[in-house]
Design an enzyme around this catalytic site. Structure first.
Site, mmCIF file in Angstrom:
data_model
loop_
_atom_site.group_PDB
_atom_site.id
_atom_site.type_symbol
_atom_site.label_atom_id
_atom_site.label_comp_id
_atom_site.label_asym_id
_atom_site.label_seq_id
_atom_site.Cartn_x
_atom_site.Cartn_y
_atom_site.Cartn_z
ATOM 1 N N VAL A 1 0.857 -1.191 0.000
ATOM 2 C CA VAL A 1 0.000 0.000 0.000
ATOM 3 C C VAL A 1 0.891 1.238 0.000
ATOM 4 O O VAL A 1 1.697 1.431 0.911
ATOM 5 C CB VAL A 1 -0.935 0.000 1.227
ATOM 6 C CG1 VAL A 1 -1.804 1.252 1.226
ATOM 7 C CG2 VAL A 1 -1.795 -1.256 1.246
ATOM 8 N N SER A 2 0.757 2.057 -1.021
ATOM 9 C CA SER A 2 1.663 3.208 -1.131
ATOM 10 C C SER A 2 1.076 4.263 -2.057
ATOM 11 O O SER A 2 0.293 3.968 -2.956
ATOM 12 C CB SER A 2 3.027 2.754 -1.663
ATOM 13 O OG SER A 2 2.879 2.058 -2.883
ATOM 14 N N ARG B 1 -1.997 13.180 0.667
ATOM 15 C CA ARG B 1 -2.900 14.157 1.287
ATOM 16 C C ARG B 1 -3.997 14.624 0.336
ATOM 17 O O ARG B 1 -4.466 15.759 0.431
ATOM 18 C CB ARG B 1 -2.135 15.385 1.828
ATOM 19 C CG ARG B 1 -0.909 15.076 2.661
ATOM 20 C CD ARG B 1 -1.219 14.271 3.915
ATOM 21 N NE ARG B 1 -0.059 14.154 4.777
ATOM 22 C CZ ARG B 1 0.846 13.162 4.690
ATOM 23 N NH1 ARG B 1 0.698 12.206 3.774
ATOM 24 N NH2 ARG B 1 1.866 13.114 5.513
ATOM 25 N N GLY C 1 -6.610 12.235 -0.425
ATOM 26 C CA GLY C 1 -7.683 11.261 -0.285
ATOM 27 C C GLY C 1 -7.497 10.029 -1.142
ATOM 28 O O GLY C 1 -8.396 9.179 -1.217
ATOM 29 N N LEU C 2 -6.331 9.904 -1.776
ATOM 30 C CA LEU C 2 -6.107 8.792 -2.692
ATOM 31 C C LEU C 2 -6.010 7.462 -1.952
ATOM 32 O O LEU C 2 -6.544 6.447 -2.414
ATOM 33 C CB LEU C 2 -4.830 9.044 -3.491
ATOM 34 C CG LEU C 2 -4.555 8.136 -4.684
ATOM 35 C CD1 LEU C 2 -5.721 8.165 -5.654
ATOM 36 C CD2 LEU C 2 -3.264 8.583 -5.385
ATOM 37 N N LEU C 3 -5.350 7.467 -0.801
ATOM 38 C CA LEU C 3 -5.245 6.236 -0.013
ATOM 39 C C LEU C 3 -6.625 5.748 0.405
ATOM 40 O O LEU C 3 -6.945 4.552 0.269
ATOM 41 C CB LEU C 3 -4.362 6.462 1.215
ATOM 42 C CG LEU C 3 -4.247 5.275 2.165
ATOM 43 C CD1 LEU C 3 -3.602 4.084 1.469
ATOM 44 C CD2 LEU C 3 -3.459 5.651 3.417
ATOM 45 N N SER D 1 2.805 -0.160 8.420
ATOM 46 C CA SER D 1 3.983 0.690 8.555
ATOM 47 C C SER D 1 3.785 1.653 9.727
ATOM 48 O O SER D 1 4.709 1.938 10.484
ATOM 49 C CB SER D 1 4.239 1.463 7.259
ATOM 50 O OG SER D 1 3.075 2.183 6.872
ATOM 51 N N GLU D 2 2.554 2.144 9.863
ATOM 52 C CA GLU D 2 2.141 2.957 11.009
ATOM 53 C C GLU D 2 0.697 2.599 11.335
ATOM 54 O O GLU D 2 -0.177 2.686 10.465
ATOM 55 C CB GLU D 2 2.249 4.454 10.708
ATOM 56 C CG GLU D 2 3.666 4.957 10.510
ATOM 57 C CD GLU D 2 3.700 6.456 10.274
ATOM 58 O OE1 GLU D 2 4.007 7.204 11.227
ATOM 59 O OE2 GLU D 2 3.404 6.874 9.144
ATOM 60 N N TYR E 1 -4.079 2.655 9.425
ATOM 61 C CA TYR E 1 -5.054 1.629 9.066
ATOM 62 C C TYR E 1 -6.219 1.520 10.038
ATOM 63 O O TYR E 1 -7.249 0.943 9.696
ATOM 64 C CB TYR E 1 -4.343 0.292 8.879
ATOM 65 C CG TYR E 1 -3.381 0.382 7.720
ATOM 66 C CD1 TYR E 1 -3.848 0.322 6.412
ATOM 67 C CD2 TYR E 1 -2.028 0.607 7.936
ATOM 68 C CE1 TYR E 1 -2.983 0.456 5.334
ATOM 69 C CE2 TYR E 1 -1.157 0.743 6.867
ATOM 70 C CZ TYR E 1 -1.636 0.670 5.570
ATOM 71 O OH TYR E 1 -0.781 0.818 4.508
ATOM 72 N N PHE F 1 4.628 -9.949 5.149
ATOM 73 C CA PHE F 1 4.296 -10.059 3.733
ATOM 74 C C PHE F 1 3.984 -8.692 3.137
ATOM 75 O O PHE F 1 3.749 -7.741 3.858
ATOM 76 C CB PHE F 1 3.094 -11.006 3.540
ATOM 77 C CG PHE F 1 1.925 -10.712 4.437
ATOM 78 C CD1 PHE F 1 0.988 -9.757 4.070
ATOM 79 C CD2 PHE F 1 1.783 -11.360 5.647
ATOM 80 C CE1 PHE F 1 -0.087 -9.472 4.908
ATOM 81 C CE2 PHE F 1 0.710 -11.088 6.480
ATOM 82 C CZ PHE F 1 -0.225 -10.142 6.120
#
Length: 408
Positions: free
Chosen positions: A81-82, A89, A91-93, A114-115, A119, A408
């Site tokens: 996920v990136s 910033r 809203g794409l994620l 990652s943080e 999530y 993974f």
């Protein structure tokens, strides 16, 4: 979001979306067509975000099963996920994660974060913790031989004993919530051992434990890094994984790892909080354990997820659940579990709620490690019928703490 679009990836996109992932995680090397990860990824399960004809975001899934309390079920293993730095910033994620969660066929999704703060916004709950051990082997020994030390050890290159490794792992998998299934392709990927990735360590070796009848009951994969100072050797043993189907195998393999000559430290990441080694050694504080977060679980299809696992005790409870992202999960659900933790039914109900929480809390409790009682102490689970928290917390618990032994 003007100008952005989402689509599924194809094989032709692998290098392009790999560059986005590498850029987001500050990996400087170019994508390598010989990288073994390509043998296990399915491009069609990657959601790509495009802007101006360029790929600027990714959210992928590995198709694997996951051990949960009392069962092994399909789980979307979310990965890669990136978002490219120039497109954050916006809203794409959220758009990619929403698209992913509303389209997966599996009842649950799991990931390494990652943080964690990222999530939780999408309903993922912290479902397991992992321990990193950094043991001073000179201060440790196995207290006693467990079950009689009548077996033998055999060393080999992992690639030479894949059949034995796979068979032992398969025997143990169902009893270890948080472990993921491995087909031949995954075993090939996990045992690929290119020198450029060793970071000063030796090639990985496998040591197998065989009982008196010659049956392999456990194995460890490990590597060693040599180091010296004015006082002599102080090498490090890095334990990639240790899988044991019997107490005798567990003790024998740890005894081996704690006795590797010319080393002083044994490091094992991705350990469980109730790892047997804590109770095998004579001085557990010298294991140097440090706890961190492990798997995060997102319940995608609530009734299907709850009936797919077993429970530690009978329970009859009405759960009132909120779920902003997947409204089909929201509402009141009656969970009924019979004797032995089976005979599960989960159905909508108009009955008064016994407990209320967000879907995140149910994801956190799903693998049996995070207690609903602990979440109730924070106010994130609310009790409406006296005794409901205690009953549900006991039922959702499990006799083995969950942990994942691979990232993974």
């Amino acid at each position: 979001m003007t100008g952005y679009s989402l689509r599924a990836a194809t094989t032709a996109d692998i290098d392009a979306f790999s560059r986005v992932i590498r850029g987001a995680f500050f990996v400087t090397s170019e994508p390598d067509p010989s990288d073994s990860i390509r043998t296990v990824l399915d491009p069609s399960r990657y959601t790509l975000a495009e802007f101006g004809g360029q790929i600027v975001g990714t959210a992928g899934i590995f198709t694997r099963d996951l051990a949960v309390p009392g069962a092994v079920i399909p789980a979307a293993h979310v990965t890669g996920v990136s978002v490219a730095p120039a497109h954050t910033r916006k809203g794409l994620l959220r758009r990619m994660m929403t698209d992913q969660l509303t389209s997966v066929p599996e009842a649950i999704a799991v990931l390494w974060a990652s943080e964690g703060r990222i999530y939780q916004r999408f309903g993922y709950g912290l479902a397991s913790q992992n321990v990193t051990l950094r043991a001073d082997r000179r201060e440790l020994s196995i207290r006693s031989t467990v079950g009689g030390d009548t077996g033998t050890l055999r060393s080999a290159a992992p690639s030479e004993v894949l059949k034995e490794l796979s068979e032992v792992y398969g025997r143990v998998l169902a009893e270890r919530p948080g472990w993921s299934s491995r087909d031949d392709a995954w075993w090939g990927h996990l045992t690929t051992d290119l020198e450029k990735h060793r970071d000063g360590f030796t090639a990985t070796r496998a040591v197998l434990y065989e009982n008196a009848e010659g049956v392999v009951e456990g194995f460890t994969r490990y590597r060693v890094r040599s180091e010296w100072d004015d006082n002599g050797p102080k090498g490090e043993v890095n334990v990639v994984e240790l899988v044991a189907a019997t107490p005798a195998a567990e003790a024998a393999l740890w005894r081996f790892l704690l006795r590797v000559d010319l080393t002083r430290t044994v490091v094992k990441g991705l350990s469980s909080v109730d790892e047997p080694i804590f109770h095998l050694v004579d001085e557990p504080r010298r294991l140097g354990g440090k706890i961190g977060d492990g798997l995060w679980v997102r319940i995608v299809d609530l009734p299907r997820a709850l009936v797919s696992r077993r429970y530690a005790a009978p329970v009859d409870v009405v759960l009132e659940v909120t779920d902003e992202l997947l409204p089909a999960n929201a509402g009141r659900w009656r969970l009924r579990v019979g004797a032995g933790g089976a005979l599960v039914n989960c159905s909508p109900t108009d009955a008064p709620a016994d407990l209320s929480c967000d879907v995140l809390e149910l994801g956190a409790a799903y693998l049996g490690g995070t207690k609903l009682g602990a979440l109730a102490a924070t106010g994130r689970v609310r009790e409406h019928r006296p005794g409901a928290v205690a009953a549900a917390s006991t039922a959702f618990g499990w006799h083995v703490s969950p942990a994942s032994i691979e990232i993974f």
